[in-house]
Design a protein around this motif. Structure first.
Motif, short mmCIF file in Angstrom:
data_model
loop_
_atom_site.label_atom_id
_atom_site.label_comp_id
_atom_site.label_asym_id
_atom_site.label_seq_id
_atom_site.Cartn_x
_atom_site.Cartn_y
_atom_site.Cartn_z
N CYS A 1 -29.48 12.40 0.41
CA CYS A 1 -28.71 12.03 1.60
C CYS A 1 -27.69 10.95 1.28
CB CYS A 1 -29.65 11.58 2.71
SG CYS A 1 -30.64 12.91 3.39
N TYR B 1 -39.23 10.26 -0.14
CA TYR B 1 -40.49 10.53 0.53
C TYR B 1 -40.35 11.87 1.23
CZ TYR B 1 -45.20 9.58 1.80
OH TYR B 1 -46.57 9.66 1.86
N SER B 2 -41.46 12.46 1.59
CA SER B 2 -41.43 13.82 2.14
C SER B 2 -40.89 13.82 3.57
CB SER B 2 -42.83 14.43 2.12
OG SER B 2 -43.61 13.87 3.17
N ASN B 3 -40.72 15.01 4.11
CA ASN B 3 -40.21 15.16 5.47
C ASN B 3 -41.29 15.01 6.53
OD1 ASN B 3 -37.25 15.79 5.28
ND2 ASN B 3 -38.01 17.37 3.89
N ASN C 1 -34.13 14.48 0.78
CA ASN C 1 -34.70 13.21 0.34
C ASN C 1 -33.65 12.09 0.40
OD1 ASN C 1 -33.52 12.70 -2.51
ND2 ASN C 1 -34.20 14.84 -2.63
N HIS C 2 -34.11 10.87 0.28
CA HIS C 2 -33.24 9.72 0.49
C HIS C 2 -32.05 9.68 -0.47
CE1 HIS C 2 -37.03 8.69 2.43
NE2 HIS C 2 -36.40 7.78 3.14
N VAL D 1 -31.65 7.92 6.89
CA VAL D 1 -30.50 8.32 6.06
C VAL D 1 -30.16 9.78 6.32
CG1 VAL D 1 -29.51 8.20 3.76
CG2 VAL D 1 -31.46 6.75 4.31
N GLN D 2 -31.18 10.60 6.52
CA GLN D 2 -30.97 12.02 6.83
C GLN D 2 -30.31 12.16 8.21
OE1 GLN D 2 -33.97 15.68 7.46
NE2 GLN D 2 -34.21 14.70 5.47
N GLU D 3 -30.75 11.36 9.17
CA GLU D 3 -30.16 11.40 10.51
C GLU D 3 -28.70 10.95 10.48
OE1 GLU D 3 -32.75 9.00 12.85
OE2 GLU D 3 -34.44 10.39 12.68
N GLN E 1 -40.14 9.58 9.26
CA GLN E 1 -38.77 9.36 9.73
C GLN E 1 -37.86 9.05 8.54
OE1 GLN E 1 -37.71 9.53 12.99
NE2 GLN E 1 -39.78 10.06 13.67
N ASN E 2 -36.65 9.60 8.56
CA ASN E 2 -35.67 9.33 7.49
C ASN E 2 -34.31 9.05 8.13
OD1 ASN E 2 -33.88 9.29 5.34
ND2 ASN E 2 -34.77 11.06 4.31
N GLN F 1 -29.33 3.01 -2.87
CA GLN F 1 -30.46 3.73 -2.29
C GLN F 1 -31.65 3.74 -3.24
OE1 GLN F 1 -30.59 5.06 0.96
NE2 GLN F 1 -32.75 5.05 0.36
#
Length: 375
Positions: A272, A63-65, A268-269, A71-73, A68-69, A56
């Motif tokens: 996650c 990057y901030s929220n 954050n990436h 990895v978080q999803e 789209q992320n 990763q």
């Protein structure tokens, strides 16, 4: 500049670690049966965990929220399936205290009320509302005491019913197994009574699973031993295996809106990726079941030590109670037998919170050292 001196330190300087083995700056090996307050859930520098983070890091670390992320999803989907809590939504933050802070804030938004019921000997963190619900006046500053919190004894049905029947409560916050407090637990009947009365009175039930979650108790969440469904579940510690991460699971009946909660670093990436690695190892190595089995094995070993007057806790969130204070015993285990263990508010309790992939052989080594240290 010197460090702000708030931690009493053992004279040990760890420089590397693998599994439950830790080496200091002199080359001495220690066995880690404490995991830095139950944080190390899958072992130090687990190869899958390291690779996940390295991969990763080579792509994007943060990057901030506001974007789209994926990895978080992916983490939210994986966590829902692993925990059996697919009817919840995930909000990510950075620590257990922040998780409980957001849980209490959500409860207050949801109900329009402000008072909280917590329990004696509780520990929920050191930030504003979280520390106000922590039963320790020494770490509550005057600014924290503006919060209205009622502390009740565990397993007192009458006291709880009397309190929750009065006006103004937004939340009940409860550890299914008290961590810092010393591994006391609500009975199943009491936890179910709490859940029932919260529903009757429109009060939000917060399950603090910061220390007891992620398989440590022998189930994914410790409240699952009691057959209840909280409104909000707070998580951290074992979630990231040492990477700073936390979060709350919010029941789908709660309404989200833009700006209701927020965080710069949460979700954050890298966080996650670390959290996904933990879930993958828990599944691949069957570590929740391992925690349950080794908790039972630990109890059989403890039964052969006459100095132990009580075994408390579940799974690999477990403690040994003696009829003397254990501070000197912990020092002997560290300096003479090279083993890390934990303490609690109960000065006679030795806490055992290792990585969930320890073996029976590790437990045997611990009890051999313990019996020598007790002589």
């Amino acid at each position: 500049m010197k460090l702000f001196d708030v931690y009493p330190l053992y004279d040990v300087t760890p420089v590397s670690a693998k599994g439950i083995e830790v080496w200091d700056d002199k080359g001495q090996k220690y066995l880690d049966f404490y995991g830095g307050h139950a944080v190390i859930s899958i072992g130090h520098t687990h190869p899958h965990y390291v690779k996940r983070i390295e991969d990763q890091l080579e792509k994007i670390a943060f990057y901030s929220n506001s974007v789209q992320n994926p990895v978080q999803e992916a983490l939210a989907e994986k966590l829902g399936k692993a925990s059996g809590c697919e009817n919840y939504t995930l909000f990510m933050c950075n620590s257990g205290a922040e998780a409980n802070e957001n849980a209490l804030k959500m409860a207050s938004f949801h109900t329009g009320k402000a008072k909280v019921i917590a329990f004696r000997n509780s520990f929920h963190g050191r930030t504003s509302a979280a520390v106000a619900t922590t039963d320790n006046p020494k770490i509550n500053a005057p600014i924290n005491l503006q919060q209205e919190v009622t502390f009740l004894p565990l397993n007192d049905f009458d006291a709880f019913e009397k309190a929750i029947s009065s006006e103004g409560y937004c939340a009940v916050i409860l550890e299914a197994i008290q961590g810092v407090g010393g591994l006391d637990e609500p009975t199943t009947e009491f936890y179910q009574f709490i859940a029932e009365k919260c529903k009757e009175n429109g009060v939000v039930l917060i399950a603090d699973e910061v220390q007891s979650g992620y398989g440590r108790s022998g189930k994914f969440f410790a409240f699952q031993h009691h057959g209840i469904q909280p409104d909000i579940i707070s998580i951290a510690k074992g979630m990231g295996n040492g990477f700073p991460v936390g979060g709350i699971l919010i029941h789908e009946s709660f309404q989200a809106s833009y700006g209701l909660l927020g965080t710069t670093f949460g979700g954050n990436h890298l966080a996650c990726a670390a959290s996904l690695a933990v879930l993958e190892v828990l599944e691949d190595e069957n570590l929740v079941d391992n925690a349950a089995a080794l908790g039972l094995y630990f109890r059989t070993k403890a039964a052969a030590v006459p100095e132990i007057i009580r075994v408390k806790g579940r799974g690999l969130m477990i403690g040994l109670e003696f009829d003397f204070e254990v501070a000197d015993l912990r020092k002997k285990l560290i300096y003479d037998h090279y083993m890390f263990t934990g303490s609690a508010n109960n000065k006679k309790l030795l806490r055992f919170l290792p990585a969930l992939n320890i073996t029976k052989e590790h437990i045997d080594l611990f009890f051999e050292a313990l019996q020598k240290a007790l002589k």
